[in-house]
Design a protein around this motif. Sequence first.
Motif, PDB file in Angstrom:
ATOM      1  N   LYS A 172      -4.277  -1.770 -13.115  1.00 21.25           N
ATOM      2  CA  LYS A 172      -4.316  -0.212 -12.719  1.00 21.25           C
ATOM      3  C   LYS A 172      -4.574  -0.234 -11.096  1.00 21.25           C
ATOM      4  O   LYS A 172      -4.198   0.941 -10.640  1.00 21.25           O
ATOM      5  CB  LYS A 172      -5.527   0.124 -13.352  1.00 21.25           C
ATOM      6  N   TYR A 173      -5.328  -1.105 -10.462  1.00 20.61           N
ATOM      7  CA  TYR A 173      -5.630  -0.861  -9.110  1.00 20.61           C
ATOM      8  C   TYR A 173      -4.385  -0.911  -8.281  1.00 20.61           C
ATOM      9  O   TYR A 173      -4.074  -0.250  -6.975  1.00 20.61           O
ATOM     10  CB  TYR A 173      -6.410  -1.817  -8.549  1.00 20.61           C
ATOM     11  N   LYS A 174      -3.255  -1.771  -8.661  1.00 25.34           N
ATOM     12  CA  LYS A 174      -2.019  -1.744  -7.969  1.00 25.34           C
ATOM     13  C   LYS A 174      -1.152  -0.606  -8.390  1.00 25.34           C
ATOM     14  O   LYS A 174      -0.526  -0.094  -7.234  1.00 25.34           O
ATOM     15  CB  LYS A 174      -1.190  -2.872  -8.404  1.00 25.34           C
ATOM     16  N   ILE A 175      -1.425  -0.008  -9.621  1.00 26.09           N
ATOM     17  CA  ILE A 175      -0.679   1.412  -9.679  1.00 26.09           C
ATOM     18  C   ILE A 175      -1.150   2.403  -8.692  1.00 26.09           C
ATOM     19  O   ILE A 175      -0.347   3.142  -8.206  1.00 26.09           O
ATOM     20  CB  ILE A 175      -1.168   1.819 -11.179  1.00 26.09           C
ATOM     21  N   TYR A 176      -2.241   2.476  -8.524  1.00 31.33           N
ATOM     22  CA  TYR A 176      -3.102   3.427  -7.616  1.00 31.33           C
ATOM     23  C   TYR A 176      -2.805   3.421  -6.199  1.00 31.33           C
ATOM     24  O   TYR A 176      -2.305   4.130  -5.329  1.00 31.33           O
ATOM     25  CB  TYR A 176      -4.630   3.660  -7.798  1.00 31.33           C
TER      26      TYR A 176
END
Length: 104
Positions: free
Chosen positions: A5-9
């Motif tokens: 998720k942090y990489k998506i954001y």
Amino acid sequence: MPQQKYKIYYNLMIKNNQPLLDAFKLIHDNYQANPNKYRTAFNKTGRDVLDVMRSFERKLCSGMERTNNAAYSDRVAEKYWSEIRKTFPLIDQVGVTIRQVKVN
């Protein structure tokens, strides 16, 4: 394997703010080579970039902080900022003022 998720954001932040981040990357690299010359531009543009980065951090962690995952939220936020520091290692120096001391 699905992306974390942090990489998506992080990727969404990069994609949605490409012109600003490209301009800051150039200033960042110049500041890294010659801090005295580029300090003003680094801090001025860096404030805008930090606002964008913090906005995406809030979006990333907002749902987690209201649940039992508050401790997890801190770790996700740290991973997000670690990803940012890979591209912008001096991001933590935005807004830092350095006084020069005269030595007699």
